[in-house]
Design an enzyme around this catalytic site. Structure first.
Site, PDB file in Angstrom:
ATOM      1  NE  ARG A 107      -3.356   2.453   2.930  1.00  0.00           N
ATOM      2  CZ  ARG A 107      -4.627   2.554   2.498  1.00  0.00           C
ATOM      3  NH1 ARG A 107      -5.383   1.456   1.725  1.00  0.00           N
ATOM      4  NH2 ARG A 107      -5.408   3.628   2.746  1.00  0.00           N
ATOM      5  CG  HIS A 109      -8.460   1.353  -3.053  1.00  0.00           C
ATOM      6  ND1 HIS A 109      -7.986   0.071  -2.773  1.00  0.00           N
ATOM      7  CD2 HIS A 109      -8.805   2.074  -1.914  1.00  0.00           C
ATOM      8  CE1 HIS A 109      -8.001   0.214  -1.401  1.00  0.00           C
ATOM      9  NE2 HIS A 109      -8.481   1.241  -0.749  1.00  0.00           N
ATOM     10  CG  ASP A 152     -12.361   8.386  -1.537  1.00  0.00           C
ATOM     11  OD1 ASP A 152     -12.363   8.210  -0.323  1.00  0.00           O
ATOM     12  OD2 ASP A 152     -11.172   8.138  -2.062  1.00  0.00           O
ATOM     13  CB  CYS A 174     -13.643   3.770   0.146  1.00  0.00           C
ATOM     14  SG  CYS A 174     -13.119   5.169  -0.327  1.00  0.00           S
ATOM     15  NE  ARG A 232     -10.912  -3.200   1.093  1.00  0.00           N
ATOM     16  CZ  ARG A 232      -9.829  -2.165   1.324  1.00  0.00           C
ATOM     17  NH1 ARG A 232     -10.119  -1.247   2.142  1.00  0.00           N
ATOM     18  NH2 ARG A 232      -8.906  -2.423   0.895  1.00  0.00           N
TER      19      ARG A 232
END
Length: 324
Positions: A103, A130, A223, A264, A309
């Site tokens: 990441r 992503h 977002d 998210c 997730r």
């Protein structure tokens, strides 16, 4: 062949649908408290150049549930690209670990890790894509609506970030109608739009600066307005994007009583964070990309999305170790 998970366009519609189905199976196993240590004895490294709550937690728990040993490598703890090249680091980590999560900032870096490590590499987020978030998001849509068939979604806000890129391209691959609504200066770059069209399996793809583009959609997505590490004039960005805030007026514009909202996270919808308070003190805004009223109304879906997730990342990692 090493099966990494670096960006959505590396996969077909069938591939992504299989990952969604596998994610749902792992979610059910977790719910039923059925042990599934299918990857017992493997070791994975989690490289985090950017901080994280959901991605780190999801990879850690998913890895442990699958029976793997998980090692966290935070920013400043390794020499990635600083005192040691990414190529050399990839070779070292690949000789010690069975898989690597990354990441960070550059998409090029995660691609290099995959090319030279010799083990599966999973993209936990870069400035461009992503992809793990996408499996969680479309799993959530499948759970809410029963199917992805005939769905229309809209992303509203900063249309040049990794979330807008990934939603546009993944929607195209899956055949889900997608509208990106953003000011002209913050709309997706041409190369991203071109990729979406190249991989389109029948979706209607629209880029517009008109908030009326939400009419008839099943889901609205947003977002944060400033991404991590992005150097911009915050006040200028807020003023530019305030007309694109998800509020009750925007919800009404959809004309769909069954519309849902997804995010998210993290979300700036109240003053319960240090950054939120700082923004309020400097600029007088208590809510940014989404109002607290709307956030709370759809919070069960937003947190369902966050939980997903873990299940989706579990599916992604498990799939990487399966023989063709």
């Amino acid at each position: 062949m090493v099966k990494s998970f670096l960006k959505e366009i590396d996969f077909t519609k069938k591939d992504l649908l299989n990952l969604l189905a596998l994610s749902a199976k792992f979610k059910q196993l977790k719910k039923d408290k059925v042990a599934h240590k299918y990857l017992e004895g493997k070791n994975i490294a989690l490289i985090f150049e950017k901080t994280s709550t959901r991605t780190r937690s999801a990879f850690t728990v998913a890895g442990q549930d699958l029976g793997m040993n998980v090692t966290y490598l935070g920013a400043g703890e390794i020499q990635l690209g600083k005192k040691e090249s990414i190529v050399d680091t990839a070779k070292v980590l690949g000789s010690m670990f069975d898989g690597i999560e990354y990441r960070g900032f550059k998409q090029e870096d995660v691609e290099i890790l995959s090319k030279y490590s010799g083990v599966p590499v999973w993209n936990g987020l870069t400035d461009t894509w992503h992809p793990t978030q996408m499996i969680a998001d479309f799993l959530t849509l499948t759970e809410v609506f029963g199917s992805l068939d005939d769905l229309s979604i809209a992303y509203i806000g900063d249309g040049r970030n990794n979330m807008a890129n990934s939603l546009l391209v993944t929607s195209a691959i899956l055949g889900v109608n997608c509208t990106i609504i953003a000011p002209k200066s913050l709309q997706p770059q041409k190369d991203i739009v071109d990729l979406a069209h190249q991989h389109n399996t029948g979706a209607s793809l629209t880029i517009t600066d008109d908030i009326a583009g939400v009419k008839g959609v099943n889901m609205i997505y947003t977002d944060v307005w400033v991404s991590m590490g992005e150097g911009v004039d915050f006040k200028e960005r807020i003023d530019l994007l305030l007309p694109y805030q998800i509020n009750q007026n925007l919800i009404s514009l959809t004309g769909n009583p069954d519309v849902i909202v997804m995010h998210c996270l993290p979300a700036f919808h109240d003053l319960n964070t240090e950054i939120g308070k700082d923004i309020y003190e400097k600029y007088g805004y208590s809510e940014l990309e989404i109002t607290d009223e709307v956030f709370q109304k759809y919070s069960s879906i937003i947190f369902q999305e966050a939980e997903n997730r873990m299940h989706s990342i579990k599916a992604i990692m498990y799939n990487s170790f399966q023989e063709e």
